[in-house]
Every structure is written in C-alpha cells, then in structure tokens.
Scaffold this active site. Structure first.
Site, PDB file in Angstrom:
ATOM      1  N   GLY A 243       0.847  -1.189   0.000  1.00  0.00           N
ATOM      2  CA  GLY A 243       0.000   0.000   0.000  1.00  0.00           C
ATOM      3  C   GLY A 243       0.876   1.230   0.000  1.00  0.00           C
TER       4      GLY A 243
ATOM      5  CB  CYS B 234       5.238  -4.090   0.333  1.00  0.00           C
ATOM      6  SG  CYS B 234       5.942  -2.464   0.052  1.00  0.00           S
ATOM      7  CE1 TYR B 235       0.773   1.219   5.231  1.00  0.00           C
ATOM      8  CE2 TYR B 235      -0.721  -0.615   5.617  1.00  0.00           C
ATOM      9  CZ  TYR B 235      -0.327   0.687   5.869  1.00  0.00           C
ATOM     10  OH  TYR B 235      -1.030   1.443   6.760  1.00  0.00           O
TER      11      TYR B 235
ATOM     12  CG  HIS C 272       6.087  -5.965  -4.318  1.00  0.00           C
ATOM     13  ND1 HIS C 272       4.781  -5.763  -3.956  1.00  0.00           N
ATOM     14  CD2 HIS C 272       6.751  -4.846  -3.947  1.00  0.00           C
ATOM     15  CE1 HIS C 272       4.644  -4.580  -3.410  1.00  0.00           C
ATOM     16  NE2 HIS C 272       5.828  -3.993  -3.380  1.00  0.00           N
TER      17      HIS C 272
ATOM     18  CD  GLU D 187       3.129  -8.724  -5.193  1.00  0.00           C
ATOM     19  OE1 GLU D 187       3.857  -9.420  -4.454  1.00  0.00           O
ATOM     20  OE2 GLU D 187       2.876  -7.532  -4.953  1.00  0.00           O
TER      21      GLU D 187
ATOM     22  CG  ASP E  71     -13.988  -9.147 -20.139  1.00  0.00           C
ATOM     23  OD1 ASP E  71     -13.179 -10.063 -20.371  1.00  0.00           O
ATOM     24  OD2 ASP E  71     -13.681  -8.100 -19.557  1.00  0.00           O
TER      25      ASP E  71
ATOM     26  CE  LYS F 220      -9.649  -8.968 -21.035  1.00  0.00           C
ATOM     27  NZ  LYS F 220     -10.732  -7.993 -21.147  1.00  0.00           N
TER      28      LYS F 220
END
Ligand code: XMP
Length: 509
Positions: free
Chosen positions: A51, A78-79, A164, A166, A221, A365
């Site tokens: 964040g 992180c945050y 991070h 991810e 979509d 997605k």
C-alpha cells in the site's frame, strides 16, 4: 481459500491471481472489512498486501490485531510486512528509498524460503523499513539496503516480506507464495476444469425460462459471458450498438463473429449519428465519457422497450463484468471506476426493472480467456486487444469530428495490420493509433503540407495497471509510418510513444 487484504496496493489483484494460478481459491477484501466478514470466508491463510501509506502515519490503513490471532498463517507483503511488524511491537521507520531489483541473502531453512538459493533476486519498492524485531520473530532475509527484508514467527505463523513475490522480477516469487500455501495447508482444489458447464448450469438455475438481454462490445468479456448465456437459454437477445467511434471495419467484424458463433436474436443498432451529434463541441475527456455513457444508455433502453413492445419478455440484463471490475481497488487516489462504461451500464438494471446476471463476476481476465477456450471460441476472438468503451473518442484528442475519426481509423488499421503481419500483435497487450490535436508542416512531392500528427502506441503489460512501451522493430515502425502518411489523408507525421505507465496512462485521454 486465501484472503488477500488490500491496503491500496497496485498489486492486490495480482497476488490473488497468483494464488489461483497455484490452485487455491482467493478473494480480495478491503482493509476495512470486519473480523466477521473475514471469518465468514473461513480462510486457510491471509495475505496483507502492499500500500502507498506509512504504517506510523495518523489514520493509516490498519487491521485489528485479532486478524493475526485467528489461528491461520498470515503473510505481509511490503506495507503488510510493516503492518504486522508494527502491530506486534517491532520497529518501523522511514528509510532510504529502495526501488527495483535487489539481491537478497536468504535463510532457506525457513519454510517460507524452502528450496530457495542462498541469494535470490527480489523486487523492492519501499521508503519505510522494519529495523528491529519483537520477541518471537526471526530475520530470514536481508539486502544491502534493507537489513530485515523478511521475517518469520514460526510459533504464531506470521511471515513478512518487504519485497514483492507476486511480480515477475522476483525470480522465485511464485515458489515463495507456493511455500506460504503449504504452510497454510491450503486446499489445492481451485481449477477451471468443467468451469464452462458449471457456469452454464448456474446461469440456467438463475434464468429459468426468463428472457435475458445483453449488450456486446466485440470484446472478450462480453463475448464469453454471452456464450455462457446462450448455452443456458434460448431466450437470449444480444444488442450491438455502433456508436460511430469504432475502429475501421469493426461493426462488420463483430457481426461476422456473432454469426460464426451461432447467436440468434442479434440486434444491430446504428446510432453513430446520435453519438457524434452529442459529442459536438466537447473536448474534455471525462465529459466525453459521460456523454457517451448516457447516449449508450438511451439507445440501449429504447431498444429494450422496442423489443418489449413486440411482445418479447425480458427480465434479466446480462453483463460481462469480471472480478477486478467489481472489487474496486482500495487505492486512495482511485476515483470511481470508469472501466467498462460501454457495457457496465451503472444504474441501468434498477431503472429498467431488470435483474442482473454476470456469469464472469468472479473471474480474472486470463481465466475468462481459458473459459473461452473451453467453450470452443477460437483464439482470434479471445486474443483481441482490449478496446475502451468510449472507443476512438478518447483517441481523437480534443473535439471529435467525422473527419478526424476517418484519419484515425485509417492510421490505426494500418498499424494493426503491420503488427499482425509481423507477429507482434500477439506479443503486445494493446496497440493503437491516436490523433494529436496539433498540426505540423511537412512536404509531399513539391508541395508544402500542413497536416495532423498521429501517435502510435504499443505496450506490453500484465493487467493494464502498469505498462511498458513495446520494443517494436524499426522496420515495422517505418513501414507503418510511411503507409499512414500515404493513405491517411490529412496526416503528415507519425510519432512512436515511448512512455511507460506510470507516469503516462495507456490511453491518451
Ligand atoms: P489507462 O489509459 O487508464 O487504461 O492506462 C487502462 C486500460 O483500461 C482501458 N480503458 C478503458 N476501458 N472504458 C473502458 O472500457 C474507459 O473509459 C477506459 N479508459 C481506459 C484502456 O484501453 C486500457 O486497456
């Protein structure tokens, strides 16, 4: 199931997607979610996202300490790493900024870093650091700038990483997340297998014999959502609105696609004149979006009443909403989501007394594309670049006119053609031309020209939150540029955009 608590991270959705890719269900909750909301989902583990704030600031986002004592493992990123530290009595201070790839010395005896090397490449982006650990915590990673880049509290099953895991630049980030899932003993049962029949059955249950209407945009979509609904009912009506802001040949392309996929009850509405009339004199981007959104609703509503007058019974509105459209990011700077104004027609269902059905509401997605494959939709339809609801109106900078749209359409079609011919279309996330609101001097033959400038933009991206400009071959760019100035009458100069997002956005308006 793993809960990702979002503290305004750019990457909260990315974390949740990664967890699903590892076979575990994931859901995002805003940091203001109550303990009951968290408990109700019966998580096997919790991840606290990054964040933009500082944990020691007044009013900074936080959670109840009870979340750390729920008896399930918690990992902070992180945050989140700083927040767990602060809530458990460790020290967090403002430090020198660290941004980008770093080498971390890591303790691979920790279950979180099982299978890691002694040194690992990680990706950092922070200005605060944890500098002292409370009792029970053990430092398990450090970089030259950040002495406590990771910690664990084995007994309480609390873990923190300053970097991070991810993002791709953390080379073994997926393995770290995988290790955390093993620590949680999370059930690896999340699969897209049979998702097509599961969603069709679910839609059948919701719709029964009632009729459903849905606007399609030509995008992935709405197409996949419509295909689910088609399999669930014979009572599906599709509406495609030509708003005059489409790319060259797009209306024909969509009609061909719909026919090829065997949809019946397809209603094509040519409303291009109405949209252009309402856009006259409007140059401000958000104003354009509002006018277009409103015009779309008017056109769609009048189509529905026309069908109802013909005796067709419709009680549902289908939408191609996907998970990130629905779960707004907790980013403090982010105002109301404008994504999907084209078919995510806010307020419309209540106004028209229609019930809402959104078959893709829980999917990302990449999952929608996988689902599309399961449904037998061909790759060409599923791999189309995203296209914004307000269409070319946000790519003609300033006032939109028919003449400018014609120039832009030609230029855009040439660029896309060059990308497809060279195989670069599928290597880019999105590519398009934009028409700048300025003229420049040129020379053609012996004549001086005074014409418009086209900007070409092609980006690579994972999810449109951040993007990099695509390193296209010079020959491709040259060939596109020379074809554009020859064919797009009124254009005499072509630029290639080399700005990343951030600080720029993908679109120009
Ligand atoms: P930006 O320009 O914000 O775009 O970097 C991120 C992604 O969102 C798309 N986009 C929109 N899509 N309505 C939409 O349906 C909009 O108003 C809109 N604005 C941007 C953009 O094409 C990119 O994929």
């Amino acid at each position: 199931m793993i809960i990702v608590i979002d503290f305004g991270a750019q990457y909260a959705h990315l974390i949740a997607r990664r967890i699903r890719q590892l076979g575990v269900r994931s859901e995002i909750l805003h940091w203001t979610a109550s303990l009951e909301e968290i408990r109700k989902l019966q998580p096997e583990g919790i991840i606290l996202s990054g964040g933009p704030r500082s944990v020691y600031e007044k009013g900074a986002p936080t959670i109840s300490r009870e979340v750390l004592k729920m008896g399930v493992p918690v990992m902070g990123i992180c945050y989140g790493h700083q927040l767990i530290a602060r809530l458990t009595g460790s020290r967090v201070v403002s430090s020198s900024k660290e941004y980008g790839k770093e080498t971390m010395l890591c303790d691979n005896k920790s279950p979180l870093f099982k299978g890691m090397m002694r040194t690992e490449q990680v990706w950092m982006s922070h200005g605060d650091s944890v500098t002292e650990l409370a009792d029970g915590f053990r430092n398990i990673g450090s970089t030259p700038e950040c002495k406590i880049a990771a910690y664990e509290n084995e007994e309480e099953k609390l873990y923190g990483v300053q970097f991070h895991p991810e993002v791709q630049h953390t080379l073994h980030g997926m393995a770290i997340l995988d290790n955390f899932l093993s620590i949680c003993r999370a059930e690896r049962s999340y699969t897209l297998k049979n998702l097509d029949s599961r969603l069709v059955d679910e839609a059948k249950g919701i719709l029964g014999r009632e009729g459903v209407i849905m606007a399609v945009s030509g995008g992935v979509d709405s197409l996949v959502a419509a295909t689910i609904l088609k399999k669930a009912t014979a009572n599906l009506h599709l509406v495609f609105v030509d708003n005059g802001l489409l790319r060259k040949n797009e209306a024909l392309y969509v009609q061909g696609m719909i026919k090829e996929l065997g949809f019946e009850n397809f209603h094509f509405v040519d409303a291009s004149e109405l949209f252009l009339k309402r856009l006259k004199g409007i140059a401000e981007p958000e104003q354009k979006r509002k006018v277009i959104g409103k015009a779309f609703i008017d056109v769609f509503e009048s189509k529905v009443s026309e069908l109802k007058k013909k005796g067709i019974s419709i009680s549902f509105l289908g939408q191609g909403t996907i998970y990130p459209d629905r779960i707004e990011s907790a980013q403090p700077s982010k105002t109301a989501s404008v994504i999907k104004t084209h078919h995510n027609v806010g307020g419309l269902p209540e106004k028209m007394r229609l019930k809402l059905i959104e078959p893709l509401r829980d999917l990302y997605k990449d999952e929608v594309r996988e689902l599309g494959k399961l449904l037998g939709i061909k790759g060409e339809f599923l791999d189309r670049h995203p296209f914004p609801g307000p269409g070319l109106a946000v790519r003609v900078l300033g006032e939109v006119t028919a003449e400018k749209l014609a120039m832009l359409r030609e230029a855009d079609a040439i660029f896309i053609d060059e990308l497809k011919k060279s195989g670069y279309y599928s290597k880019t996330w999105q590519a398009f031309a934009a028409l700048l609101p300025a003229k420049s001097v040129g020379v053609m033959g012996d004549e001086r020209t005074y014409g418009y400038i086209i900007a070409l933009r092609a980006v690579t991206s994972q999810d449109a939150m951040t993007a990099d400009w695509a390193r296209l071959p010079h020959d491709l760019l040259e060939s596109a540029a020379s074809r554009i100035v020859r064919k797009a009458k009124g254009v005499n100069r072509v630029l290639y955009d080399i700005t990343q997002k951030p600080p720029a956005t993908i679109e120009y308006e």
